[in-house]
Design an enzyme around this catalytic site. Structure first.
Site, PDB file in Angstrom:
ATOM      1  N   SER A 172     -71.558 -35.417 -44.208  1.00  0.00           N
ATOM      2  CA  SER A 172     -70.190 -35.690 -43.747  1.00  0.00           C
ATOM      3  C   SER A 172     -69.791 -37.122 -44.079  1.00  0.00           C
ATOM      4  O   SER A 172     -70.642 -38.000 -44.208  1.00  0.00           O
ATOM      5  CB  SER A 172     -70.093 -35.490 -42.238  1.00  0.00           C
TER       6      SER A 172
HETATM    7  N1  SAH Z   1     -75.003 -33.546 -40.229  1.00  0.00           N
HETATM    8  C1  SAH Z   1     -75.274 -33.273 -41.620  1.00  0.00           C
HETATM    9  C2  SAH Z   1     -74.150 -32.510 -42.269  1.00  0.00           C
HETATM   10  C3  SAH Z   1     -74.659 -31.260 -42.846  1.00  0.00           C
HETATM   11  S1  SAH Z   1     -73.465 -30.117 -43.438  1.00  0.00           S
HETATM   12  C4  SAH Z   1     -75.644 -34.520 -42.360  1.00  0.00           C
HETATM   13  O1  SAH Z   1     -75.548 -35.611 -41.799  1.00  0.00           O
HETATM   14  O2  SAH Z   1     -76.052 -34.404 -43.518  1.00  0.00           O
HETATM   15  C5  SAH Z   1     -73.622 -28.808 -42.269  1.00  0.00           C
HETATM   16  C6  SAH Z   1     -74.949 -28.130 -42.197  1.00  0.00           C
HETATM   17  O3  SAH Z   1     -74.818 -27.077 -41.240  1.00  0.00           O
HETATM   18  C7  SAH Z   1     -75.436 -27.472 -43.477  1.00  0.00           C
HETATM   19  O4  SAH Z   1     -76.683 -27.996 -43.828  1.00  0.00           O
HETATM   20  C8  SAH Z   1     -75.555 -25.991 -43.107  1.00  0.00           C
HETATM   21  O5  SAH Z   1     -76.644 -25.327 -43.704  1.00  0.00           O
HETATM   22  C9  SAH Z   1     -75.729 -26.078 -41.593  1.00  0.00           C
HETATM   23  N2  SAH Z   1     -75.413 -24.861 -40.845  1.00  0.00           N
HETATM   24  C10 SAH Z   1     -74.395 -23.981 -41.002  1.00  0.00           C
HETATM   25  N3  SAH Z   1     -74.463 -23.002 -40.081  1.00  0.00           N
HETATM   26  C11 SAH Z   1     -75.557 -23.259 -39.310  1.00  0.00           C
HETATM   27  C12 SAH Z   1     -76.180 -22.609 -38.205  1.00  0.00           C
HETATM   28  N4  SAH Z   1     -75.719 -21.475 -37.688  1.00  0.00           N
HETATM   29  N5  SAH Z   1     -77.288 -23.179 -37.673  1.00  0.00           N
HETATM   30  C13 SAH Z   1     -77.813 -24.320 -38.169  1.00  0.00           C
HETATM   31  N6  SAH Z   1     -77.276 -24.977 -39.220  1.00  0.00           N
HETATM   32  C14 SAH Z   1     -76.166 -24.460 -39.788  1.00  0.00           C
END
Ligand code: SAH
Length: 253
Positions: free
Chosen positions: A97
């Protein structure tokens, strides 16, 4: 055109990072950088100044954003963009993000009733991704439980976070749609992926006085930042600004 501060194409290998809890905001953005470590502190300080100018007022959040080396969470080819206010690919069609959104959401968590009274306790993060936001949260909360559904990213986050030795971050592989009951109740729940509706489990696992911050689709289909406070009298919901997050999906892959 503004000169972009230089970054090493290669990151220093096992350079021991400072203990995170002791980290502070770099003294001055104008300090003359010399050497890799200071280069990155100076460019981070500049990012933090922009966050402050953009409306982030929490000193704790600004300090956490100054302390966590975002360039260590992105691929080496993207290192020179690590401190721009942009989301970046982290593999498997997912993104880290953008800093302003991470800071905004963290600031909202600190605004929870219980956090204002006694500091931020246990936090559940849905969507570990590369682990960056979990590292920021580790500076702000007593414990961070972070769930990722993609094994490859869960492993990547573990690898990225290892050198920081954050004893209060717990990496979990699982479907965050059902929360993580074992760590409940949470002072705050934060989702880094946008769904269609708030799962009941998230509300159930939130402590009274706690706050949930998550991107969610509203009637128009537009994704908005949602804040839900759990009060002794029930849930109180506020819809804030539009956001763009990767989709919340169920199951593990
Ligand atoms: N906070 C992260 C942003 C990652 S993007 C950072 O700092 O890099 C969002 C993430 O949510 C992705 O990796 C995706 O695989 C995950 N995601 C989506 N649905 C999910 C779920 N039901 N449970 C766990 N992770 C999930």
């Amino acid at each position: 055109m503004q000169r972009r501060p230089g970054f090493p194409a290669r990151l220093p290998g096992a350079a021991a990072p400072a203990p995170v809890r002791a980290a502070a905001v770099p003294a001055a953005a104008s300090a003359v950088p010399s050497g890799v470590g200071l280069d990155s502190a100076a460019v981070r300080a500049r990012m933090v100044s922009k966050l402050a100018a953009g409306g982030i007022t929490s000193a704790a959040v600004l300090q956490a954003m100054a302390a966590v080396e975002r360039h260590r969470f992105v691929d080496s080819a993207l290192v020179n963009q690590a401190y721009e206010d942009t989301s970046l690919p982290i593999g498997l069609a997912q993104t880290i993000s953008k800093p302003s959104v991470v800071a905004r959401m963290c600031e909202l968590l600190l605004g929870a009733e219980s956090a204002r009274a006694q500091g931020l306790g246990r936090v559940l993060e849905i969507g570990t991704g590369c682990g960056y936001q979990a590292a920021v949260l580790s500076h702000l909360a007593r414990e961070v439980y972070t769930v990722e559904r993609l094994r490859a990213l869960h492993d990547k986050a573990r690898h990225n976070l290892r050198p920081f030795r954050l004893a209060n971050v717990h990496l979990l592989l699982g479907d965050g749609m059902v929360g993580y009951a074992k760590g409940a109740p949470y002072a705050a729940i934060i989702s880094a992926a946008g769904g269609e509706a708030v799962p009941q489990e998230w509300c159930d696992q939130l402590a009274v006085g706690g706050r949930l911050v998550a991107p969610m689709a509203v009637a128009s289909g537009q994704q908005m930042l949602l804040v839900i406070d759990k009060t002794p009298h029930g849930l109180k919901q506020n819809v804030l600004e539009p956001v763009h997050f990767v989709p919340l999906k169920s199951g593990i892959a």
